[in-house]
Design a protein around this motif. Structure first.
Motif, PDB file in Angstrom:
ATOM      1  N   GLN A 120       0.839  -1.202   0.000  1.00  0.00           N
ATOM      2  CA  GLN A 120       0.000   0.000   0.000  1.00  0.00           C
ATOM      3  C   GLN A 120       0.874   1.253   0.000  1.00  0.00           C
ATOM      4  O   GLN A 120       0.564   2.221  -0.710  1.00  0.00           O
ATOM      5  CB  GLN A 120      -0.930   0.012   1.207  1.00  0.00           C
ATOM      6  CG  GLN A 120      -2.030  -1.014   1.125  1.00  0.00           C
ATOM      7  CD  GLN A 120      -2.775  -1.197   2.443  1.00  0.00           C
ATOM      8  OE1 GLN A 120      -2.425  -0.596   3.457  1.00  0.00           O
ATOM      9  NE2 GLN A 120      -3.790  -2.041   2.440  1.00  0.00           N
ATOM     10  N   HIS A 121       1.953   1.232   0.761  1.00  0.00           N
ATOM     11  CA  HIS A 121       2.881   2.375   0.773  1.00  0.00           C
ATOM     12  C   HIS A 121       3.484   2.603  -0.612  1.00  0.00           C
ATOM     13  O   HIS A 121       3.678   3.741  -1.033  1.00  0.00           O
ATOM     14  CB  HIS A 121       3.997   2.167   1.792  1.00  0.00           C
ATOM     15  CG  HIS A 121       3.600   2.480   3.197  1.00  0.00           C
ATOM     16  ND1 HIS A 121       3.351   3.761   3.645  1.00  0.00           N
ATOM     17  CD2 HIS A 121       3.412   1.676   4.257  1.00  0.00           C
ATOM     18  CE1 HIS A 121       3.039   3.728   4.922  1.00  0.00           C
ATOM     19  NE2 HIS A 121       3.056   2.467   5.320  1.00  0.00           N
ATOM     20  N   TYR A 122       3.794   1.527  -1.338  1.00  0.00           N
ATOM     21  CA  TYR A 122       4.332   1.665  -2.693  1.00  0.00           C
ATOM     22  C   TYR A 122       3.331   2.368  -3.598  1.00  0.00           C
ATOM     23  O   TYR A 122       3.686   3.265  -4.367  1.00  0.00           O
ATOM     24  CB  TYR A 122       4.688   0.312  -3.300  1.00  0.00           C
ATOM     25  CG  TYR A 122       5.800  -0.440  -2.601  1.00  0.00           C
ATOM     26  CD1 TYR A 122       6.707   0.192  -1.765  1.00  0.00           C
ATOM     27  CD2 TYR A 122       5.944  -1.801  -2.787  1.00  0.00           C
ATOM     28  CE1 TYR A 122       7.718  -0.509  -1.130  1.00  0.00           C
ATOM     29  CE2 TYR A 122       6.957  -2.515  -2.168  1.00  0.00           C
ATOM     30  CZ  TYR A 122       7.838  -1.853  -1.344  1.00  0.00           C
ATOM     31  OH  TYR A 122       8.841  -2.555  -0.726  1.00  0.00           O
ATOM     32  N   GLU A 123       2.069   1.951  -3.533  1.00  0.00           N
ATOM     33  CA  GLU A 123       1.046   2.572  -4.383  1.00  0.00           C
ATOM     34  C   GLU A 123       0.747   4.011  -3.971  1.00  0.00           C
ATOM     35  O   GLU A 123       0.401   4.820  -4.810  1.00  0.00           O
ATOM     36  CB  GLU A 123      -0.242   1.750  -4.374  1.00  0.00           C
ATOM     37  CG  GLU A 123      -0.203   0.575  -5.300  1.00  0.00           C
ATOM     38  CD  GLU A 123      -1.577   0.009  -5.617  1.00  0.00           C
ATOM     39  OE1 GLU A 123      -2.605   0.577  -5.222  1.00  0.00           O
ATOM     40  OE2 GLU A 123      -1.609  -1.053  -6.283  1.00  0.00           O
ATOM     41  N   LEU A 124       0.857   4.303  -2.694  1.00  0.00           N
ATOM     42  CA  LEU A 124       0.630   5.667  -2.229  1.00  0.00           C
ATOM     43  C   LEU A 124       1.795   6.600  -2.533  1.00  0.00           C
ATOM     44  O   LEU A 124       1.662   7.816  -2.489  1.00  0.00           O
ATOM     45  CB  LEU A 124       0.346   5.682  -0.721  1.00  0.00           C
ATOM     46  CG  LEU A 124      -0.965   5.062  -0.276  1.00  0.00           C
ATOM     47  CD1 LEU A 124      -1.008   4.949   1.245  1.00  0.00           C
ATOM     48  CD2 LEU A 124      -2.136   5.896  -0.781  1.00  0.00           C
TER      49      LEU A 124
END
Length: 64
Positions: A54-58
């Motif tokens: 999720q951090h990668y996509e954010l």
């Protein structure tokens, strides 16, 4: 993950993106959505936690 990205670039999906304006997290999310996978699916494939993905996509974190 790079195999996943290269597969979709090979299939012509990259032509759907404006390569010069999209950043890593936007490409990552777009490819995942086009392939109809969930964040959980991709995180499991990569062997990382859902939250890390999720951090990668954010865009708050990038893989090293």
């Amino acid at each position: 993950m790079f195999v996943f990205l290269l597969y979709y670039e090979h299939k012509g999906v990259s032509s759907l993106f404006k390569e010069e304006t999209m950043i890593f997290n936007e490409k990552l999310k777009s490819i995942r959505q086009i392939s109809k996978h969930t964040q959980h699916d991709v995180a499991n494939y990569l062997g990382i936690s859902d939250r890390a993905y999720q951090h990668y996509e954010l865009g708050t974190r990038e893989p090293n």
